[in-house]
Each structure stands twice: as C-alpha cells, then as structure tokens.
Design a protein around this motif. Sequence first.
Motif, PDB file in Angstrom:
ATOM      1  N   UNK A 130     -18.985 -14.826  27.339  1.00  0.00           N
ATOM      2  CA  UNK A 130     -18.877 -13.890  26.504  1.00  0.00           C
ATOM      3  C   UNK A 130     -18.357 -12.515  26.911  1.00  0.00           C
ATOM      4  N   UNK A 131     -17.892 -11.704  25.904  1.00  0.00           N
ATOM      5  CA  UNK A 131     -17.066 -10.471  26.211  1.00  0.00           C
ATOM      6  C   UNK A 131     -17.799  -9.470  26.886  1.00  0.00           C
ATOM      7  N   UNK A 132     -18.918  -9.228  26.638  1.00  0.00           N
ATOM      8  CA  UNK A 132     -19.878  -8.363  27.158  1.00  0.00           C
ATOM      9  C   UNK A 132     -20.226  -8.463  28.716  1.00  0.00           C
ATOM     10  N   UNK A 133     -19.861  -9.716  29.330  1.00  0.00           N
ATOM     11  CA  UNK A 133     -20.076 -10.252  30.436  1.00  0.00           C
ATOM     12  C   UNK A 133     -18.833 -10.727  31.216  1.00  0.00           C
ATOM     13  N   UNK A 134     -17.957 -10.249  30.744  1.00  0.00           N
ATOM     14  CA  UNK A 134     -16.449 -10.599  31.345  1.00  0.00           C
ATOM     15  C   UNK A 134     -16.202  -9.658  32.275  1.00  0.00           C
ATOM     16  N   UNK A 135     -15.278  -9.955  33.280  1.00  0.00           N
ATOM     17  CA  UNK A 135     -14.782  -9.294  34.365  1.00  0.00           C
ATOM     18  C   UNK A 135     -13.195  -8.823  34.045  1.00  0.00           C
ATOM     19  N   UNK A 136     -12.870  -7.992  34.612  1.00  0.00           N
ATOM     20  CA  UNK A 136     -11.367  -7.449  34.305  1.00  0.00           C
ATOM     21  C   UNK A 136     -10.285  -8.567  34.591  1.00  0.00           C
ATOM     22  N   UNK A 137     -10.355  -9.352  35.549  1.00  0.00           N
ATOM     23  CA  UNK A 137      -9.418 -10.421  35.568  1.00  0.00           C
ATOM     24  C   UNK A 137      -9.369 -11.387  34.674  1.00  0.00           C
ATOM     25  N   UNK A 138     -10.734 -11.816  34.604  1.00  0.00           N
ATOM     26  CA  UNK A 138     -11.008 -12.985  33.342  1.00  0.00           C
ATOM     27  C   UNK A 138     -10.452 -12.490  31.944  1.00  0.00           C
ATOM     28  N   UNK A 139     -10.832 -11.305  31.610  1.00  0.00           N
ATOM     29  CA  UNK A 139     -10.392 -10.784  30.235  1.00  0.00           C
ATOM     30  C   UNK A 139      -8.815 -10.561  30.084  1.00  0.00           C
ATOM     31  N   UNK A 140      -8.207 -10.373  31.508  1.00  0.00           N
ATOM     32  CA  UNK A 140      -6.849  -9.928  31.149  1.00  0.00           C
ATOM     33  C   UNK A 140      -6.009 -11.526  31.077  1.00  0.00           C
ATOM     34  N   UNK A 141      -6.760 -12.648  31.536  1.00  0.00           N
ATOM     35  CA  UNK A 141      -6.185 -13.976  31.698  1.00  0.00           C
ATOM     36  C   UNK A 141      -6.228 -14.531  30.153  1.00  0.00           C
ATOM     37  N   UNK A 142      -7.616 -13.927  29.683  1.00  0.00           N
ATOM     38  CA  UNK A 142      -7.642 -14.565  28.219  1.00  0.00           C
ATOM     39  C   UNK A 142      -6.842 -13.969  27.247  1.00  0.00           C
ATOM     40  N   UNK A 143      -6.557 -12.544  27.427  1.00  0.00           N
ATOM     41  CA  UNK A 143      -5.689 -11.695  26.418  1.00  0.00           C
ATOM     42  C   UNK A 143      -4.384 -12.172  26.594  1.00  0.00           C
ATOM     43  N   UNK A 144      -3.823 -12.511  27.881  1.00  0.00           N
ATOM     44  CA  UNK A 144      -2.583 -12.791  27.865  1.00  0.00           C
ATOM     45  C   UNK A 144      -2.091 -14.174  27.793  1.00  0.00           C
ATOM     46  N   UNK A 145      -3.058 -15.170  27.533  1.00  0.00           N
ATOM     47  CA  UNK A 145      -2.751 -16.331  27.451  1.00  0.00           C
ATOM     48  C   UNK A 145      -1.722 -16.792  26.472  1.00  0.00           C
ATOM     49  N   UNK A 146      -0.690 -17.707  26.762  1.00  0.00           N
ATOM     50  CA  UNK A 146       0.082 -18.081  25.771  1.00  0.00           C
ATOM     51  C   UNK A 146      -0.204 -18.563  24.401  1.00  0.00           C
ATOM     52  N   UNK A 147       0.271 -18.587  23.149  1.00  0.00           N
ATOM     53  CA  UNK A 147       1.613 -17.843  22.957  1.00  0.00           C
ATOM     54  C   UNK A 147       1.090 -16.331  22.701  1.00  0.00           C
ATOM     55  N   UNK A 148       0.527 -15.477  23.383  1.00  0.00           N
ATOM     56  CA  UNK A 148       0.208 -14.100  23.098  1.00  0.00           C
ATOM     57  C   UNK A 148       1.380 -13.289  23.095  1.00  0.00           C
TER      58      UNK A 148
ATOM     59  N   UNK B  41     -13.949 -24.122  32.902  1.00  0.00           N
ATOM     60  CA  UNK B  41     -12.488 -23.790  32.425  1.00  0.00           C
ATOM     61  C   UNK B  41     -12.071 -22.771  33.454  1.00  0.00           C
ATOM     62  N   UNK B  42     -11.129 -22.975  34.279  1.00  0.00           N
ATOM     63  CA  UNK B  42     -10.423 -22.042  35.154  1.00  0.00           C
ATOM     64  C   UNK B  42      -9.657 -21.119  34.713  1.00  0.00           C
ATOM     65  N   UNK B  43     -10.355 -20.154  33.916  1.00  0.00           N
ATOM     66  CA  UNK B  43      -9.268 -18.851  33.167  1.00  0.00           C
ATOM     67  C   UNK B  43      -8.983 -17.811  34.291  1.00  0.00           C
ATOM     68  N   UNK B  44      -7.706 -17.814  34.592  1.00  0.00           N
ATOM     69  CA  UNK B  44      -7.135 -17.077  35.450  1.00  0.00           C
ATOM     70  C   UNK B  44      -7.132 -17.542  36.819  1.00  0.00           C
ATOM     71  N   UNK B  45      -7.369 -18.852  37.204  1.00  0.00           N
ATOM     72  CA  UNK B  45      -7.361 -19.424  38.269  1.00  0.00           C
ATOM     73  C   UNK B  45      -8.672 -19.525  39.139  1.00  0.00           C
ATOM     74  N   UNK B  46      -8.686 -20.112  39.964  1.00  0.00           N
ATOM     75  CA  UNK B  46      -9.829 -20.509  40.923  1.00  0.00           C
ATOM     76  C   UNK B  46     -10.620 -19.079  41.603  1.00  0.00           C
ATOM     77  N   UNK B  47      -9.767 -18.059  41.882  1.00  0.00           N
ATOM     78  CA  UNK B  47     -10.316 -16.878  42.500  1.00  0.00           C
ATOM     79  C   UNK B  47     -11.070 -16.104  41.452  1.00  0.00           C
TER      80      UNK B  47
END
Length: 283
Positions: free
Chosen positions: A120-138, A178-184
């Motif tokens: 959920x968006x209100x519980x996302x970290x910046x790294x996770x949100x960045x990976x979601x927003x920049x996912x292809x074909x963004x 689902x590894x959004x943004x990678x394992x770390x």
Amino acid sequence: MAGARPTVRRRRVAAKLVEFRERAGKSPQEAAERIGCHRTKINKIENARLGISLGELRDLLRFYEVDEPAVVDDMVSLAQRSREPGWVQRAGLARPSFTDFIDYEKSADYIRSYQSNLIAGLLQTPEYARAVLSAPPSTLGHEEVEALVESRIKRQEVWECADPPRMCVIETEAALRLQVGGRQAMRKQLEHLESMAEHPSVEVQVIPDRAGAHAGLSGSFVLFGFPNPTYSDVVCIEHRTGTLYMETQEETAEYTLIFDSLRSIALSPGDSLDLIAQVRQDL
C-alpha cells in the motif's frame, strides 16, 4: 439536485470553503449575509449537500480574502465540474491528477486497503516507490519520478498527526514476495511494513498463497470512510491512466462485503507479521 449524493469535486469545494472561512475568522451567519441567503444554505454548501453558483463562490472567496489567482481559478474550475460524474477521472489526460485521492487520505477516519500485487502506498519506502514508478514502460523522466516519490512519502505524514486515520491493510503473500527494486530494497520495504504494522492506527493482514481463489482476484482497491455522516464511503481503484471513484450505496456495500470476505480468509495480524518476517528472511 440538492438531495443527490455529493460528488468528489463538490466535496472538495465544500471542504475548501470551510477552510477559507475559518482561516478568515468568519462565521456561517456572516457568510450567509454576504451572499444574501439563509444560514441553512451555507450549512448545506459546506456539507456538500448543495452546489454553489460561480457568482456566490467568487463573492465568498473575496469575503474570505482569497485573492491568489491560481487558487481562485482552481476553485472556479472545481465548482464548474462539480456536477460531472465524480467517480471517474477520464483517460486521455497525459498526467491524471490524484488530488482527490490524496484529499481522501487526509480527511478519512477509516481506510480499508486491499493490495493484490503491491505494498500500500501509505506504507511504501522511497526505494520501493521509486522502483514502482519507474517500472517499464514508464515514460516518466528522472525528475518526474523523484517528484512523485517525494509526494508519496509526504502523504505518509498522516501517521504523525495527533489523530491519524484508522487503516486496515490486506496484502497478498504474492505482493510480499515480488522483489520490487531488488532483494535489498525489498528487505527494507518488508522491515518498514513490519514496523508500520506495530503502529497503533495500522492493522496489516496477509492472505497466504494457500488461500486459493478469493474475492480479491479482480484487483486492488481502497475504501475510504469519513467522520462527516453526510459523506458516503468512497471506493477508489487506481489504474494506468487515472482513478475510478465509486460512491453509490450499492457499490460501496459491494466492496465492503468483498473486503470483509478478504479479512476472513487472511491471517491474523500476529500471524501476518510472522509471515512478513519469514519472507524477509528468505530474501
């Protein structure tokens, strides 16, 4: 019609008028005298039970000393569109606005969120949100992505309020894995989710993979409830080009039933925390 359910935009007009009036130190009676009406009309306008004419709106804005052209133009535009179907922001806009959605997050006292694929968006970290927003074909540029990430994180300031909304989030195990943004990045996200699950206003439940077919397979949604009894619940469904809003009693009742069904098959909050921790350790 005065008796119709208030649309998304009429609610926003009403809320802003209350904000401007209180900031100006004016009473509802003074506002009524300004535009030559009975106080009950002001009450109905401020409760979104009645629309407002553009002439009355401009007069009240002057009375409240709201003179910034951009603010006045926005209010006029909202009032003009307040009779349009409030449950849809049409596709075709290059960058649909999620202002209504954000306003709902701020004004709701109960948020029920079901997420089938993402945290959920209100519980996302910046790294996770960045990976979601920049996912292809963004097609978003770097600056646009960063601005949206900043906006998403700023929305989370709601948890720092003295009286934050109550939020119940149902996630699927698939969303956790689902590894959004990678394992770390995903480990950090799950750690944050565990931390937020301990917040006194937040409850997190997870539907395990073994639950099989369920009522949430058709997709994610958010159901907002409001402290103002004149405001009905609102269902919001985000999609690629905008947000769908549903406000009729039949629609909100259907999604309330779906949410309750999902809660019944989800793990308890305690067992959900254990599963989140296990998935994080597996990364």
